[in-house]
Design a protein around this motif. Sequence first.
Motif, PDB file in Angstrom:
ATOM      1  N   SER A   1       0.835  -1.205   0.000  1.00 37.25           N
ATOM      2  CA  SER A   1       0.000   0.000   0.000  1.00 37.25           C
ATOM      3  C   SER A   1       0.867   1.251   0.000  1.00 37.25           C
ATOM      4  CB  SER A   1      -0.928   0.005   1.223  1.00 37.25           C
ATOM      5  OG  SER A   1      -1.869  -1.036   1.167  1.00 37.25           O
ATOM      6  N   TYR A   2       1.818   1.290   0.905  1.00 39.08           N
ATOM      7  CA  TYR A   2       2.686   2.472   1.007  1.00 39.08           C
ATOM      8  C   TYR A   2       3.775   2.464  -0.065  1.00 39.08           C
ATOM      9  CZ  TYR A   2       0.543   3.926   5.410  1.00 39.08           C
ATOM     10  OH  TYR A   2      -0.341   4.379   6.367  1.00 39.08           O
ATOM     11  N   GLY A   3       4.265   1.274  -0.417  1.00 38.30           N
ATOM     12  CA  GLY A   3       5.356   1.191  -1.384  1.00 38.30           C
ATOM     13  C   GLY A   3       4.960   1.631  -2.782  1.00 38.30           C
ATOM     14  N   LEU A   4       3.700   1.389  -3.165  1.00 44.67           N
ATOM     15  CA  LEU A   4       3.234   1.746  -4.508  1.00 44.67           C
ATOM     16  C   LEU A   4       2.467   3.077  -4.521  1.00 44.67           C
ATOM     17  CD1 LEU A   4       2.117  -1.779  -5.748  1.00 44.67           C
ATOM     18  CD2 LEU A   4       4.172  -0.519  -6.401  1.00 44.67           C
ATOM     19  N   LYS A   5       2.492   3.784  -3.405  1.00 43.27           N
ATOM     20  CA  LYS A   5       1.727   5.026  -3.269  1.00 43.27           C
ATOM     21  C   LYS A   5       2.105   6.052  -4.333  1.00 43.27           C
ATOM     22  CE  LYS A   5       0.343   8.388   0.276  1.00 43.27           C
ATOM     23  NZ  LYS A   5       0.738   9.648  -0.361  1.00 43.27           N
ATOM     24  N   ASN A   6       3.395   6.233  -4.572  1.00 40.32           N
ATOM     25  CA  ASN A   6       3.829   7.239  -5.557  1.00 40.32           C
ATOM     26  C   ASN A   6       3.324   6.917  -6.956  1.00 40.32           C
ATOM     27  OD1 ASN A   6       5.174   8.753  -3.638  1.00 40.32           O
ATOM     28  ND2 ASN A   6       7.162   7.816  -4.020  1.00 40.32           N
ATOM     29  N   LEU A   7       3.383   5.637  -7.334  1.00 40.13           N
ATOM     30  CA  LEU A   7       2.883   5.260  -8.656  1.00 40.13           C
ATOM     31  C   LEU A   7       1.373   5.448  -8.749  1.00 40.13           C
ATOM     32  CD1 LEU A   7       4.800   2.032  -9.756  1.00 40.13           C
ATOM     33  CD2 LEU A   7       5.161   4.389 -10.481  1.00 40.13           C
ATOM     34  N   MET A   8       0.669   5.153  -7.673  1.00 38.18           N
ATOM     35  CA  MET A   8      -0.782   5.343  -7.691  1.00 38.18           C
ATOM     36  C   MET A   8      -1.145   6.813  -7.811  1.00 38.18           C
ATOM     37  SD  MET A   8      -2.404   2.463  -5.137  1.00 38.18           S
ATOM     38  CE  MET A   8      -1.229   2.546  -3.785  1.00 38.18           C
ATOM     39  N   GLU A   9      -0.338   7.665  -7.224  1.00 44.07           N
ATOM     40  CA  GLU A   9      -0.623   9.102  -7.314  1.00 44.07           C
ATOM     41  C   GLU A   9      -0.413   9.643  -8.725  1.00 44.07           C
ATOM     42  OE1 GLU A   9       1.835  10.644  -4.211  1.00 44.07           O
ATOM     43  OE2 GLU A   9       0.342  10.255  -2.640  1.00 44.07           O
ATOM     44  N   ASN A  10       0.242   8.864  -9.589  1.00 42.78           N
ATOM     45  CA  ASN A  10       0.389   9.254 -10.997  1.00 42.78           C
ATOM     46  C   ASN A  10      -0.869   8.959 -11.809  1.00 42.78           C
ATOM     47  OD1 ASN A  10       3.037  10.080 -10.584  1.00 42.78           O
ATOM     48  ND2 ASN A  10       3.928   8.116 -11.208  1.00 42.78           N
ATOM     49  N   ALA A  11      -1.781   8.177 -11.226  1.00 43.91           N
ATOM     50  CA  ALA A  11      -3.011   7.794 -11.927  1.00 43.91           C
ATOM     51  C   ALA A  11      -4.084   8.865 -11.755  1.00 43.91           C
ATOM     52  CB  ALA A  11      -3.508   6.454 -11.407  1.00 43.91           C
ATOM     53  N   ASP A  12      -5.081   8.840 -12.622  1.00 49.59           N
ATOM     54  CA  ASP A  12      -6.169   9.825 -12.556  1.00 49.59           C
ATOM     55  C   ASP A  12      -7.077   9.579 -11.354  1.00 49.59           C
ATOM     56  OD1 ASP A  12      -5.334  11.169 -14.826  1.00 49.59           O
ATOM     57  OD2 ASP A  12      -6.524   9.921 -16.171  1.00 49.59           O
ATOM     58  N   LYS A  13      -7.519   8.337 -11.187  1.00 43.74           N
ATOM     59  CA  LYS A  13      -8.432   8.001 -10.093  1.00 43.74           C
ATOM     60  C   LYS A  13      -7.966   6.700  -9.434  1.00 43.74           C
ATOM     61  CE  LYS A  13     -12.457  10.235 -12.221  1.00 43.74           C
ATOM     62  NZ  LYS A  13     -13.846  10.030 -12.724  1.00 43.74           N
ATOM     63  N   PRO A  14      -6.870   6.763  -8.664  1.00 37.30           N
ATOM     64  CA  PRO A  14      -6.294   5.540  -8.091  1.00 37.30           C
ATOM     65  C   PRO A  14      -7.087   4.999  -6.910  1.00 37.30           C
ATOM     66  CG  PRO A  14      -5.099   7.458  -7.314  1.00 37.30           C
ATOM     67  CD  PRO A  14      -6.098   7.968  -8.319  1.00 37.30           C
ATOM     68  N   SER A  15      -7.008   3.702  -6.732  1.00 35.75           N
ATOM     69  CA  SER A  15      -7.691   3.088  -5.593  1.00 35.75           C
ATOM     70  C   SER A  15      -6.921   1.870  -5.097  1.00 35.75           C
ATOM     71  CB  SER A  15      -9.119   2.671  -5.970  1.00 35.75           C
ATOM     72  OG  SER A  15      -9.119   1.735  -7.023  1.00 35.75           O
ATOM     73  N   VAL A  16      -7.073   1.603  -3.817  1.00 39.66           N
ATOM     74  CA  VAL A  16      -6.606   0.359  -3.202  1.00 39.66           C
ATOM     75  C   VAL A  16      -7.836  -0.381  -2.718  1.00 39.66           C
ATOM     76  CG1 VAL A  16      -5.247  -0.709  -1.359  1.00 39.66           C
ATOM     77  CG2 VAL A  16      -4.446   1.418  -2.425  1.00 39.66           C
ATOM     78  N   ILE A  17      -7.953  -1.642  -3.105  1.00 38.57           N
ATOM     79  CA  ILE A  17      -9.038  -2.475  -2.593  1.00 38.57           C
ATOM     80  C   ILE A  17      -8.406  -3.587  -1.770  1.00 38.57           C
ATOM     81  CG2 ILE A  17     -10.995  -3.951  -3.141  1.00 38.57           C
ATOM     82  CD1 ILE A  17     -11.454  -2.342  -5.648  1.00 38.57           C
ATOM     83  N   ASN A  18      -8.567  -3.482  -0.464  1.00 38.43           N
ATOM     84  CA  ASN A  18      -7.998  -4.446   0.468  1.00 38.43           C
ATOM     85  C   ASN A  18      -9.091  -5.454   0.805  1.00 38.43           C
ATOM     86  OD1 ASN A  18      -6.926  -5.813   2.690  1.00 38.43           O
ATOM     87  ND2 ASN A  18      -5.904  -3.995   3.499  1.00 38.43           N
ATOM     88  N   VAL A  19      -8.985  -6.649   0.225  1.00 37.57           N
ATOM     89  CA  VAL A  19      -9.997  -7.680   0.425  1.00 37.57           C
ATOM     90  C   VAL A  19      -9.712  -8.377   1.749  1.00 37.57           C
ATOM     91  CG1 VAL A  19     -11.080  -9.746  -0.514  1.00 37.57           C
ATOM     92  CG2 VAL A  19     -10.268  -7.958  -2.064  1.00 37.57           C
ATOM     93  N   CYS A  20     -10.487  -8.024   2.759  1.00 34.04           N
ATOM     94  CA  CYS A  20     -10.264  -8.566   4.096  1.00 34.04           C
ATOM     95  C   CYS A  20     -11.626  -8.871   4.723  1.00 34.04           C
ATOM     96  CB  CYS A  20      -9.412  -7.614   4.929  1.00 34.04           C
ATOM     97  SG  CYS A  20      -9.896  -5.871   4.867  1.00 34.04           S
ATOM     98  N   ALA A  21     -11.898  -8.391   5.929  1.00 32.78           N
ATOM     99  CA  ALA A  21     -13.183  -8.741   6.547  1.00 32.78           C
ATOM    100  C   ALA A  21     -13.743  -7.633   7.415  1.00 32.78           C
ATOM    101  CB  ALA A  21     -13.038 -10.021   7.359  1.00 32.78           C
ATOM    102  N   PRO A  22     -13.863  -6.400   6.900  1.00 36.76           N
ATOM    103  CA  PRO A  22     -14.520  -5.357   7.695  1.00 36.76           C
ATOM    104  C   PRO A  22     -15.981  -5.717   7.924  1.00 36.76           C
ATOM    105  CG  PRO A  22     -14.326  -4.659   5.414  1.00 36.76           C
ATOM    106  CD  PRO A  22     -13.539  -5.935   5.538  1.00 36.76           C
ATOM    107  N   GLY A  23     -16.500  -5.273   9.057  1.00 33.87           N
ATOM    108  CA  GLY A  23     -17.905  -5.523   9.352  1.00 33.87           C
ATOM    109  C   GLY A  23     -18.171  -6.804  10.101  1.00 33.87           C
ATOM    110  N   ILE A  24     -17.117  -7.600  10.354  1.00 30.52           N
ATOM    111  CA  ILE A  24     -17.287  -8.848  11.097  1.00 30.52           C
ATOM    112  C   ILE A  24     -17.009  -8.588  12.572  1.00 30.52           C
ATOM    113  CG2 ILE A  24     -16.422 -11.197  11.418  1.00 30.52           C
ATOM    114  CD1 ILE A  24     -17.984 -10.839   8.853  1.00 30.52           C
ATOM    115  N   GLU A  25     -17.934  -8.973  13.440  1.00 32.91           N
ATOM    116  CA  GLU A  25     -17.795  -8.695  14.873  1.00 32.91           C
ATOM    117  C   GLU A  25     -17.014  -9.791  15.596  1.00 32.91           C
ATOM    118  OE1 GLU A  25     -18.664  -6.073  16.602  1.00 32.91           O
ATOM    119  OE2 GLU A  25     -19.655  -4.963  14.998  1.00 32.91           O
ATOM    120  N   VAL A  26     -15.948 -10.250  14.997  1.00 33.54           N
ATOM    121  CA  VAL A  26     -15.080 -11.233  15.657  1.00 33.54           C
ATOM    122  C   VAL A  26     -13.636 -10.819  15.419  1.00 33.54           C
ATOM    123  CG1 VAL A  26     -16.675 -13.181  15.502  1.00 33.54           C
ATOM    124  CG2 VAL A  26     -15.127 -12.714  13.599  1.00 33.54           C
ATOM    125  N   GLY A  27     -12.775 -11.284  16.285  1.00 28.62           N
ATOM    126  CA  GLY A  27     -11.358 -10.964  16.154  1.00 28.62           C
ATOM    127  C   GLY A  27     -10.978  -9.806  17.040  1.00 28.62           C
TER     128      GLY A  27
END
Length: 272
Positions: free
Chosen positions: A117-143
Amino acid sequence: MKIIVITGGTDGIGKGLAMDSLKKGNTVVVIGRNHQKGQHFLEDANKIGAIERAFFFQADLSLVMENKRIVAEIESRFPTVDALILCAQHYRSERGETIEGFEKTFALYYLSRFILSYGLKNLMENADKPSVINVCAPGIEVGKIYWNDLQLTRNYSGLEAMMQSSRLNDLLGIGFAENDKVNKIKYILFNPGSVSTSFSGEYDEVMKNQIVQIKKSAKPVQEGIKPIVKLLEKPPIKSISANMEGNEISLEHESFDRENAIKLFNITKNLL
């Protein structure tokens, strides 16, 4: 056309997104540890006439040095990154450590996503509409986060390791947005729900039986990736958001605590 980087892109959700992106004319960089699966991805890309836009980089993303190598390689070969999709994970019923001394689930499911995420930040900022999609488990009430033992040296369980890493990724997203002074990248924490992937992992007998049951009711991959495809095509306006199966989740929850996010960021920087 976009340049899409996908970890865990040789199988499951990652592979589904990679092929969908290629069919839409994008350039896709897939990162995975299995050479044979990587070659299968390239063969599938060739079948749809997209081999010149398909790249496979082999790497063990549980290793810090491999993540840094991949960042350097992408920087040397591409002028920009429009989207970074983080899918790599691997379940381990037994605790293990990498040659760098990190607990393996913590290293792959959290540290790798932090570095990329942080390592590719500069390259992403060169894009018009950059995004990171972190496929994990937000919204789960465990852990929970074991702040005094993040690498679970005591009382390890595979499920606790996975769920803690999910909570760490919640804070990774919050911390990334907090540290992003340019404020151009849209960071999305995404929970796909139950999707019928290969469920990569090393399971004990109890977990093997549970996986069999989960697969019976899990969505097919092509169904599971639809909300992610929509987010790729039209990222949210907010710099940080959480989403479950296409529905936005409120960040007004302790899982997304700003102070804890800053605390985790500083701990992680010290670890690295």
